[in-house]
Design a protein around this motif. Structure first.
Motif, PDB file in Angstrom:
ATOM      1  N   LYS A  28       0.870  -1.199   0.028  1.00 22.44           N
ATOM      2  CA  LYS A  28      -0.037   0.078  -0.163  1.00 22.44           C
ATOM      3  C   LYS A  28       0.860   1.307  -0.038  1.00 22.44           C
ATOM      4  CE  LYS A  28      -3.955  -2.198   1.774  1.00 22.44           C
ATOM      5  NZ  LYS A  28      -5.131  -2.066   2.831  1.00 22.44           N
ATOM      6  N   VAL A  29       2.019   1.195  -0.359  1.00 22.63           N
ATOM      7  CA  VAL A  29       2.753   2.339  -0.730  1.00 22.63           C
ATOM      8  C   VAL A  29       3.223   2.273  -2.183  1.00 22.63           C
ATOM      9  CG1 VAL A  29       5.077   3.364  -0.250  1.00 22.63           C
ATOM     10  CG2 VAL A  29       3.969   2.130   1.249  1.00 22.63           C
ATOM     11  N   THR A  30       2.887   3.533  -2.870  1.00 23.44           N
ATOM     12  CA  THR A  30       3.106   3.631  -4.260  1.00 23.44           C
ATOM     13  C   THR A  30       3.861   4.983  -4.617  1.00 23.44           C
ATOM     14  OG1 THR A  30       0.950   2.556  -4.557  1.00 23.44           O
ATOM     15  CG2 THR A  30       1.610   3.912  -6.337  1.00 23.44           C
ATOM     16  N   GLU A  31       4.731   4.748  -5.612  1.00 22.26           N
ATOM     17  CA  GLU A  31       5.529   5.965  -6.272  1.00 22.26           C
ATOM     18  C   GLU A  31       4.794   6.527  -7.484  1.00 22.26           C
ATOM     19  OE1 GLU A  31       9.756   4.865  -6.868  1.00 22.26           O
ATOM     20  OE2 GLU A  31      10.150   7.022  -7.667  1.00 22.26           O
ATOM     21  N   ILE A  32       5.023   7.926  -7.423  1.00 26.08           N
ATOM     22  CA  ILE A  32       4.483   8.697  -8.850  1.00 26.08           C
ATOM     23  C   ILE A  32       5.806   9.055  -9.448  1.00 26.08           C
ATOM     24  CG2 ILE A  32       2.373   9.135  -7.445  1.00 26.08           C
ATOM     25  CD1 ILE A  32       3.714  11.957  -7.162  1.00 26.08           C
ATOM     26  N   GLY A  33       5.564   9.214 -10.868  1.00 23.48           N
ATOM     27  CA  GLY A  33       6.556   9.781 -11.758  1.00 23.48           C
ATOM     28  C   GLY A  33       5.888  10.610 -12.692  1.00 23.48           C
ATOM     29  N   ARG A  78      -2.180   3.636   1.445  1.00 20.66           N
ATOM     30  CA  ARG A  78      -1.949   4.415   2.800  1.00 20.66           C
ATOM     31  C   ARG A  78      -0.773   5.447   2.517  1.00 20.66           C
ATOM     32  NH1 ARG A  78       2.667   2.483   5.287  1.00 20.66           N
ATOM     33  NH2 ARG A  78       3.404   0.295   4.833  1.00 20.66           N
ATOM     34  N   ARG A  79      -0.161   5.248   1.277  1.00 15.64           N
ATOM     35  CA  ARG A  79       0.906   6.334   1.266  1.00 15.64           C
ATOM     36  C   ARG A  79       1.481   6.589  -0.195  1.00 15.64           C
ATOM     37  NH1 ARG A  79       6.061   8.123   3.411  1.00 15.64           N
ATOM     38  NH2 ARG A  79       7.929   6.788   2.411  1.00 15.64           N
ATOM     39  N   VAL A  80       1.850   7.591  -0.592  1.00 22.18           N
ATOM     40  CA  VAL A  80       2.354   7.947  -2.037  1.00 22.18           C
ATOM     41  C   VAL A  80       3.634   8.734  -1.786  1.00 22.18           C
ATOM     42  CG1 VAL A  80       1.966   9.215  -4.167  1.00 22.18           C
ATOM     43  CG2 VAL A  80      -0.366   8.252  -2.760  1.00 22.18           C
ATOM     44  N   VAL A  81       4.621   8.061  -2.476  1.00 22.94           N
ATOM     45  CA  VAL A  81       5.786   8.803  -2.447  1.00 22.94           C
ATOM     46  C   VAL A  81       6.427   9.456  -3.825  1.00 22.94           C
ATOM     47  CG1 VAL A  81       6.614   7.482  -0.483  1.00 22.94           C
ATOM     48  CG2 VAL A  81       7.103   6.516  -2.709  1.00 22.94           C
ATOM     49  N   ALA A  82       7.172  10.372  -3.464  1.00 25.54           N
ATOM     50  CA  ALA A  82       7.879  10.973  -4.819  1.00 25.54           C
ATOM     51  C   ALA A  82       9.464  10.790  -4.542  1.00 25.54           C
ATOM     52  CB  ALA A  82       7.395  12.192  -5.294  1.00 25.54           C
ATOM     53  N   ASP A  83      10.352  10.570  -5.659  1.00 29.86           N
ATOM     54  CA  ASP A  83      11.539  10.881  -5.499  1.00 29.86           C
ATOM     55  C   ASP A  83      12.172  11.821  -6.292  1.00 29.86           C
ATOM     56  OD1 ASP A  83      14.411  10.135  -5.793  1.00 29.86           O
ATOM     57  OD2 ASP A  83      14.067   7.872  -5.717  1.00 29.86           O
ATOM     58  N   THR A  84      12.965  12.796  -5.789  1.00 27.52           N
ATOM     59  CA  THR A  84      13.154  13.962  -6.772  1.00 27.52           C
ATOM     60  C   THR A  84      14.597  14.015  -6.594  1.00 27.52           C
ATOM     61  OG1 THR A  84      12.841  15.653  -5.197  1.00 27.52           O
ATOM     62  CG2 THR A  84      10.989  14.971  -6.575  1.00 27.52           C
ATOM     63  N   ASP A  85      15.344  14.603  -7.424  1.00 28.73           N
ATOM     64  CA  ASP A  85      16.682  14.919  -7.400  1.00 28.73           C
ATOM     65  C   ASP A  85      16.695  16.477  -6.543  1.00 28.73           C
ATOM     66  OD1 ASP A  85      19.157  16.648  -8.601  1.00 28.73           O
ATOM     67  OD2 ASP A  85      19.721  14.638  -9.157  1.00 28.73           O
TER      68      ASP A  85
END
Length: 185
Positions: A92-97, A127-134
């Motif tokens: 239930k943790v998903t990354e967006i791009g 339950r959670r959305v994550v983003a990974d940025t420079d």
């Protein structure tokens, strides 16, 4: 997996198709647009077509084309992927791009498209959305801040990329935070 078509005030997000490669080639071949991405800019239309084909086939990610209402031409892409597909985490943790063609920068289209993805994810029970940025990708950082994400971590020397070893900023968003932030988007 069949992807839902999502409509916003100005956009339609629909499943990415191989025939979108021609419209997306100027974006994927734009060195500036791909500086902070996981892959360098493409050189040929064949390379772009291969990139789109792989994005569609990757079962760890769902990929949409971003289009304007009334015009089915892809002007960018938005993706979501299960973080657990490459890291050991609970579900239930998903990354967006996301990435957008240069002529459409600065109009709020990415914020609008990603808001639709976040709505979908929380409606699906994430339950959670994550983003990974420079750390140097100021436009992307502005998007996640505008959407209510919280900076949770700096991972030093996290990625080996086409521009060298880079730090990674990890941003997180919980459903209650989204409900509070959503009216601003």
């Amino acid at each position: 997996m069949s992807l839902p078509v999502m409509e916003t005030k100005r956009l339609v997000l629909r499943a990415l198709r191989v025939d979108d490669a021609e419209a997306l080639h100027p974006m994927y071949s734009d060195v500036d647009a791909n500086t902070y991405g996981s892959r360098p800019a493409t050189v040929s239309i064949e390379e772009t077509r291969d990139r789109v084909t792989k994005a569609i086939a990757d079962t760890a990610w769902r990929a949409w084309a971003i289009t304007l209402k009334g015009d089915d031409t892809a002007l960018g892409t938005a993706v979501i992927g299960t973080v657990a597909s490459y890291e050991k985490r609970q579900g239930k943790v998903t990354e967006i791009g996301y990435i957008l063609s240069r002529p459409y920068w600065g109009r709020g289209y990415v914020t609008e498209a990603v808001a639709a993805l976040i709505d979908l994810l929380f409606s699906e029970g994430q339950r959670r959305v994550v983003a990974d940025t420079d750390p140097d990708n100021a436009p992307s950082i502005a998007v996640v801040k505008r959407l209510g994400f919280t900076l949770e971590a700096t991972l030093r020397a996290e990625w080996e990329t086409h521009i060298g070893v880079r730090d990674s900023l990890i941003w997180g968003l919980l459903e209650d935070e989204w409900k509070a932030a959503r009216p601003r988007t």
